[in-house]
Design a protein around this motif. Structure first.
Motif, PDB file in Angstrom:
ATOM      1  N   ARG A 118       0.810  -1.209   0.000  1.00 45.64           N
ATOM      2  CA  ARG A 118       0.000   0.000   0.000  1.00 45.64           C
ATOM      3  C   ARG A 118       0.854   1.275   0.000  1.00 45.64           C
ATOM      4  O   ARG A 118       0.489   2.268  -0.617  1.00 45.64           O
ATOM      5  N   HIS A 119       1.990   1.248   0.679  1.00 45.95           N
ATOM      6  CA  HIS A 119       2.835   2.436   0.799  1.00 45.95           C
ATOM      7  C   HIS A 119       4.086   2.344  -0.078  1.00 45.95           C
ATOM      8  O   HIS A 119       5.078   3.017   0.192  1.00 45.95           O
ATOM      9  N   ALA A 120       4.027   1.545  -1.116  1.00 50.12           N
ATOM     10  CA  ALA A 120       5.185   1.381  -1.999  1.00 50.12           C
ATOM     11  C   ALA A 120       5.540   2.704  -2.672  1.00 50.12           C
ATOM     12  O   ALA A 120       4.672   3.478  -3.069  1.00 50.12           O
ATOM     13  N   SER A 121       6.820   2.963  -2.785  1.00 47.50           N
ATOM     14  CA  SER A 121       7.304   4.189  -3.424  1.00 47.50           C
ATOM     15  C   SER A 121       8.668   3.903  -4.045  1.00 47.50           C
ATOM     16  O   SER A 121       9.411   3.032  -3.582  1.00 47.50           O
ATOM     17  N   ARG A 122       8.987   4.647  -5.086  1.00 45.58           N
ATOM     18  CA  ARG A 122      10.308   4.527  -5.707  1.00 45.58           C
ATOM     19  C   ARG A 122      11.271   5.600  -5.209  1.00 45.58           C
ATOM     20  O   ARG A 122      12.373   5.719  -5.731  1.00 45.58           O
ATOM     21  N   ASN A 123      10.872   6.336  -4.209  1.00 48.22           N
ATOM     22  CA  ASN A 123      11.673   7.478  -3.790  1.00 48.22           C
ATOM     23  C   ASN A 123      13.046   7.065  -3.264  1.00 48.22           C
ATOM     24  O   ASN A 123      14.066   7.652  -3.614  1.00 48.22           O
ATOM     25  N   ARG A 124      13.097   6.054  -2.410  1.00 49.76           N
ATOM     26  CA  ARG A 124      14.372   5.604  -1.879  1.00 49.76           C
ATOM     27  C   ARG A 124      15.231   4.938  -2.947  1.00 49.76           C
ATOM     28  O   ARG A 124      16.467   4.899  -2.825  1.00 49.76           O
ATOM     29  N   LEU A 125      14.597   4.405  -3.988  1.00 49.03           N
ATOM     30  CA  LEU A 125      15.355   3.732  -5.045  1.00 49.03           C
ATOM     31  C   LEU A 125      16.186   4.712  -5.860  1.00 49.03           C
ATOM     32  O   LEU A 125      17.114   4.303  -6.560  1.00 49.03           O
ATOM     33  N   GLN A 126      15.868   5.999  -5.756  1.00 46.54           N
ATOM     34  CA  GLN A 126      16.591   7.005  -6.541  1.00 46.54           C
ATOM     35  C   GLN A 126      18.072   7.060  -6.194  1.00 46.54           C
ATOM     36  O   GLN A 126      18.893   7.426  -7.033  1.00 46.54           O
ATOM     37  N   THR A 127      18.424   6.703  -4.960  1.00 43.55           N
ATOM     38  CA  THR A 127      19.814   6.828  -4.524  1.00 43.55           C
ATOM     39  C   THR A 127      20.741   6.004  -5.406  1.00 43.55           C
ATOM     40  O   THR A 127      21.769   6.495  -5.883  1.00 43.55           O
ATOM     41  N   THR A 128      20.392   4.728  -5.622  1.00 46.18           N
ATOM     42  CA  THR A 128      21.229   3.863  -6.462  1.00 46.18           C
ATOM     43  C   THR A 128      21.312   4.390  -7.882  1.00 46.18           C
ATOM     44  O   THR A 128      22.389   4.427  -8.492  1.00 46.18           O
ATOM     45  N   THR A 129      20.187   4.827  -8.421  1.00 46.83           N
ATOM     46  CA  THR A 129      20.159   5.361  -9.781  1.00 46.83           C
ATOM     47  C   THR A 129      21.038   6.595  -9.896  1.00 46.83           C
ATOM     48  O   THR A 129      21.793   6.764 -10.866  1.00 46.83           O
ATOM     49  N   LEU A 130      20.944   7.478  -8.903  1.00 43.67           N
ATOM     50  CA  LEU A 130      21.755   8.698  -8.907  1.00 43.67           C
ATOM     51  C   LEU A 130      23.243   8.368  -8.858  1.00 43.67           C
ATOM     52  O   LEU A 130      24.038   8.896  -9.647  1.00 43.67           O
ATOM     53  N   LEU A 131      23.655   7.504  -7.931  1.00 44.44           N
ATOM     54  CA  LEU A 131      25.075   7.178  -7.788  1.00 44.44           C
ATOM     55  C   LEU A 131      25.611   6.470  -9.027  1.00 44.44           C
ATOM     56  O   LEU A 131      26.759   6.699  -9.434  1.00 44.44           O
ATOM     57  N   ASP A 132      24.796   5.627  -9.646  1.00 42.25           N
ATOM     58  CA  ASP A 132      25.218   4.979 -10.897  1.00 42.25           C
ATOM     59  C   ASP A 132      25.434   6.002 -12.006  1.00 42.25           C
ATOM     60  O   ASP A 132      26.385   5.905 -12.789  1.00 42.25           O
ATOM     61  N   ALA A 133      24.538   6.997 -12.084  1.00 41.50           N
ATOM     62  CA  ALA A 133      24.666   8.035 -13.115  1.00 41.50           C
ATOM     63  C   ALA A 133      25.905   8.898 -12.874  1.00 41.50           C
ATOM     64  O   ALA A 133      26.596   9.294 -13.827  1.00 41.50           O
ATOM     65  N   ILE A 134      26.193   9.191 -11.602  1.00 38.80           N
ATOM     66  CA  ILE A 134      27.390   9.969 -11.280  1.00 38.80           C
ATOM     67  C   ILE A 134      28.636   9.232 -11.743  1.00 38.80           C
ATOM     68  O   ILE A 134      29.550   9.818 -12.354  1.00 38.80           O
TER      69      ILE A 134
END
Length: 303
Positions: free
Chosen positions: A108-124
């Protein structure tokens, strides 16, 4: 005759932000501006345009795209980037999920907000960015208030609040080793009211969701969330139509609206001036955590 030369509050913080942007452009090899299409990143983009005029902005912009964004914001992002003729880097959370780098949350409270960290660090790492402009302000919450203008991150993207570099007389230490980077916050000393006053003075356009409009919403944990295909509503969460606006931009799954009739920038300014709750505290479910929890997230590489 003596001249009475005085700078307004907006002039002072604008000059400070422009100085920081020019300092970063001079000292770093691969800076990038984090751009979500929200009001803070819109102001940063306007500052960058002014800082380097008549030349083009000398760095790209990057959006960490969760795939759960408001359509009005994505439309604005693409239009603004095209107007300025700058490069847009899109770091996709969906790609991170498809590659097995992160796992999709469920429930019910699923979100992708915390998943952004890995995506951001990979892009960096992929683009070898060594400085990232962020729109964080110290008035948003206590963990952000502890950050320096130049916020050092180690090779793992981690932030150590007890080991920050001094910033005396606006002198910034930009020295880093390979793999490290700096998060730069030109709006640190701005408030939400400053941002809106600057938007009014510079006549900046914004996504329409920042102003009062009719929307299908439902209530969850004291927030008004938009009815959208990315959330699972319970039987106890009926949808109804309300006149609302958004104080901040984020995922549709965790960004709440506020009931409002403010349809113009002056009306929004009057509304913001009267409130005593920060926009993230009032409208972001993911930020309703303790100061210690927010610091832990930032140590992990969170924005």
């Amino acid at each position: 005759m003596p001249l009475d030369y005085q700078l307004s509050q907006l002039d002072v913080i604008e000059a400070e932000a422009i100085h920081i942007m020019r300092e970063v452009a001079a000292e770093f090899e691969r800076p990038v501006l984090l751009f979500s299409g929200g009001k803070d990143s819109i102001v940063m983009l306007a500052l960058a345009e002014k800082a380097f005029w008549p030349a083009r902005i000398p760095f790209p912009v990057m959006h960490v795209d969760t795939g759960h964004n408001f359509p009005e914001v994505i439309e604005y992002r693409d239009r603004r980037v095209q107007e300025l003729g700058i490069r847009l880097v899109v770091a996709s959370v969906q790609d991170s999920i498809d590659q097995g780098r992160v796992a999709e949350e469920t429930g019910r409270h699923a979100s992708r907000n915390r998943l952004q960290t890995t995506t951001l660090l990979d892009a960096i790492e992929e683009h070898r960015f060594d400085a990232l402009f962020g729109g964080a302000r110290r008035d948003e919450e206590k963990a952000r208030a502890k950050e320096r203008m130049f916020s050092f991150r180690d090779e793992f993207g981690q932030w150590d609040p007890k080991n920050q570099r001094p910033e005396l007389w606006s002198l910034y230490n930009a020295r880093i080793h390979r793999g490290e980077h700096i998060r730069v916050f030109p709006l640190s000393n701005w408030t939400e009211l400053d941002v809106w006053a600057y938007i009014e003075r510079e006549q900046l356009s914004l996504p329409s969701i920042y102003f009062a409009h009719s929307r299908e919403v439902f209530e969850r944990d004291g927030l008004l969330l938009a009815d959208n295909p990315f959330v699972t509503r319970g039987d106890d969460e009926p949808v109804y139509t309300a006149t609302v606006r958004y104080r901040t931009v984020g995922d549709m799954t965790c960004t709440g609206a506020v009931e409002s009739s403010a349809a113009t920038v002056p009306e929004v300014i009057a509304e913001v001036a009267a409130t005593r709750i920060t926009e993230r505290g009032q409208t972001r479910a993911d930020d309703r955590t303790s100061e210690a929890a927010m610091e832990d997230r930032k140590r992990e590489g969170y924005f």
